[in-house]
Enzyme design. Structure first.
Site, PDB file in Angstrom:
ATOM      1  N   ASP A 171     -68.747   7.789  32.656  1.00  0.00           N
ATOM      2  CA  ASP A 171     -68.903   7.340  31.441  1.00  0.00           C
ATOM      3  C   ASP A 171     -70.164   7.943  30.769  1.00  0.00           C
ATOM      4  OD1 ASP A 171     -69.419   5.689  29.059  1.00  0.00           O
ATOM      5  OD2 ASP A 171     -68.074   4.131  29.802  1.00  0.00           O
ATOM      6  N   VAL A 172     -69.705   8.847  29.453  1.00  0.00           N
ATOM      7  CA  VAL A 172     -70.592   9.610  28.879  1.00  0.00           C
ATOM      8  C   VAL A 172     -70.615   9.529  27.499  1.00  0.00           C
ATOM      9  CG1 VAL A 172     -71.520  12.049  28.489  1.00  0.00           C
ATOM     10  CG2 VAL A 172     -70.484  11.625  30.574  1.00  0.00           C
ATOM     11  N   GLU A 173     -71.905   8.592  26.969  1.00  0.00           N
ATOM     12  CA  GLU A 173     -71.859   8.153  25.667  1.00  0.00           C
ATOM     13  C   GLU A 173     -73.259   8.214  25.093  1.00  0.00           C
ATOM     14  OE1 GLU A 173     -70.843   3.793  25.317  1.00  0.00           O
ATOM     15  OE2 GLU A 173     -70.048   4.108  27.429  1.00  0.00           O
ATOM     16  N   ALA A 174     -73.325   7.847  23.949  1.00  0.00           N
ATOM     17  CA  ALA A 174     -74.738   7.536  23.108  1.00  0.00           C
ATOM     18  C   ALA A 174     -75.247   9.069  23.468  1.00  0.00           C
ATOM     19  CB  ALA A 174     -75.427   6.679  23.933  1.00  0.00           C
TER      20      ALA A 174
END
Length: 561
Positions: A171-174
């Site tokens: 989960d890659v975010e921000a």
């Protein structure tokens, strides 16, 4: 029967033809072109297109693993909850390349404080499986804290091997989306780990989960995909977070917006594979796509994903044979009660919409019959004796294993062997017939595996099997003299502690002559409540716990609720 007409034999490859040097050259160039596509492109074209037509779409709900109260994923009540995505594994700190659960529990601490390893084993006993998700919106991503590829590969490997995973989720975010240096490390480490696992006969499916808009992935998102493919990662798929758009949806429902996003990412994914000279079919691309809505009230005010939206997204997933659907989160998959006054405010424990008897998980999972990956082999962990569900387990009959009840050995049991003469506080853990149980309330003489019609009728919660190689954990007890023995003539004020029949109690209000025994029958009316095992551990400085001792006022509120 009517005879079938004969079919003329077609001419052979050399009938009437001669192989000219030009034809030979064209054939050689064609072979070289295929080779130039790379190993990953070849796998996609030859192997994975066939796989796309045979692998059934699947559903897995995310579970916020460290959220209190714990979500009992190890005892799925319906088939839709059989497979879960446990989240999130991050770095222990910004300068510590060590995997942790939410930055709060090391892997070892999660095993002891959350019984996580045991609960995963129990889930597999009843036919489910777990995916682990790395990253998330909070915490420090491992690819940031681990400053070289070898360290990062080792960190990923330690999680995959510990939980015997066949599928992981990134989960890659921000800020992590824009960190291209960490992105390169992430991609190289995952490619190396996949190669290791494949050569050992334990292939690892890697899903990439990214934020999305109805128009598709942002440039940072497509770059993360490009990095993965360029490094040679065999992506199982790209899962898009169809939530928290923060833009005017133009009257579209959240379900319609999710479908728009998937259509857009379908085209973006085709372009991404073109960069490695692969030309997957539509079926392959859909099989490599997934969606994760935030059920009910989203973090953005006015964005509400309803059960109708879930049904709409599910129909689209079945039509296109999408690779997967997920949901954030199973912890939230229920209606909020009257004690949650503002449904426009997001709760971690309820959806914010009236679900009636329905669940988002069951709605999203309808017709999605696949599994996240090949289920790991369940170790010989001496499950309980009967195929009938044990107390606290909601597994259907026959989903567990049949085995003789093993003899419990204190030397290889993490907790004391249950005894019918011992009083157990709420939260106490015991071993009985190769299985770990936790007391839901004060109990004496109730066998953990005694047959019951309803899980609510037993004071015991089944956590999972005793695992190979376990040794006794320290168990907190109240040393003699810690608290005075209760006396019927003494006056006690709010917050006073006493010991009664070996059980520590605390006074909720002023009392005299009221025996703590009454708390066992009517806890709300009694001026006493028994401490639980976690509170005893805090008082005596025992094993680690993250549960604060409630004040008497808080306990009164809990009793009333």
């Amino acid at each position: 029967m009517t005879a079938l007409p004969s079919i003329p034999t077609p001419p052979g490859p050399r009938d009437g033809k001669r192989l000219s040097p030009w034809r030979v050259l064209v054939g050689i160039l064609a072979v070289l072109a295929v080779a130039a596509g790379g190993v990953l492109g070849y796998r996609l074209l030859v192997v994975d297109q066939a796989r796309a037509s045979t692998v059934a779409p699947w559903f897995t709900g995310y579970v916020d693993t460290t959220l209190t109260p714990q979500y009992g994923f190890e005892a799925p009540e319906v088939e839709a909850d059989d497979h879960v995505v446990l989240s999130f594994v991050v770095a222990a700190s910004a300068d510590q390349c060590a995997p942790s659960w939410g930055g709060a529990y090391s892997l070892d601490a999660a095993a002891s404080d959350l019984d996580l390893d045991r609960r995963i084993a129990r889930l597999r006993q009843v036919g489910g499986d777990a995916v682990v998700s790395f990253g998330g919106a909070a915490g420090v991503e491992l690819a940031t804290a681990c400053t070289d590829v070898e360290q990062l590969t080792a960190a990923y490997r330690s999680v995959v091997e510990r939980y015997d995973l066949s599928t992981i989720d990134l989960d890659v975010e921000a800020d992590d989306l824009a960190d291209t240096v960490a992105g390169e490390r992430r991609a190289q480490a995952l490619a190396e780990l996949q190669d290791e696992r494949r050569s050992d006969g334990h292939p690892l499916a890697v899903w990439l989960t990214l934020p999305v808009m109805p128009t598709g992935l942002a440039d940072e998102g497509t770059h993360v995909v490009d990095q993965m493919l360029a490094a040679g990662v065999d992506l199982a798929g790209v899962d898009v977070m169809t939530m928290d758009y923060g833009v005017d949806l133009g009257g579209r429902s959240m379900g319609a917006a999710a479908i728009d996003a998937l259509n857009a990412v379908h085209d973006q994914l085709r372009a991404a594979y073109a960069t490695i000279d692969a030309t997957p079919t539509d079926a392959t691309l859909w099989a490599r796509l997934g969606a994760t809505p935030m059920i009910g009230q989203n973090d953005v005010a006015g964005e509400v994903f309803t059960l109708d939206d879930a049904a709409e997204l599910n129909r689209f997933a079945q039509e296109k044979q999408l690779g997967r659907l997920s949901a954030w989160s199973l912890n939230r998959d229920r209606s909020c009660g009257p004690n949650h006054p503002d449904l426009g405010t997001v709760s971690n424990l309820c959806s914010g919409v009236d679900q009636g008897q329905q669940t988002f998980a069951a709605t999203l999972a309808e017709g999605l019959t696949g599994t996240p990956g090949a289920l790991p082999e369940v170790p010989d962990v001496s499950p309980t004796a009967s195929a009938t569900p044990s107390p606290g387990s909601s597994a259907a009959p026959g989903r567990g294993h049949e085995a003789e009840a093993p003899a419990d050995d204190p030397a290889t049991s993490p907790y004391p062997i249950w005894s019918d003469t011992t009083t157990y506080l709420a939260g106490s853990k015991v071993v009985w017939h190769g299985t770990v149980y936790q007391a839901k309330w004060w109990t004496l003489g109730d066998a953990p595996d005694a047959p019951v019609d309803e899980a609510t009728a037993t004071p015991w919660l089944l956590l999972g099997p005793v695992l190979p190689g376990e040794t006794p954990h320290p168990t907190p007890t109240v040393p003699p003299g810690t608290f005075p023995e209760w006396s019927g003539t003494d006056v006690y004020q709010e917050g006073d502690h006493v010991l009664f029949r070996g059980v520590p109690y605390v006074a909720k209000w002023w009392t005299q002559g009221d025996s703590p025994a009454a708390a066992q029958k009517d806890s709300a009316a009694s001026p006493w409540y028994p401490l639980d095992a976690a509170q005893v551990a805090q008082i005596v400085g025992g094993v680690g716990t993250r549960t604060a001792t409630p004040t008497p006022a808080e306990r009164r509120t809990s009793d009333a609720g």
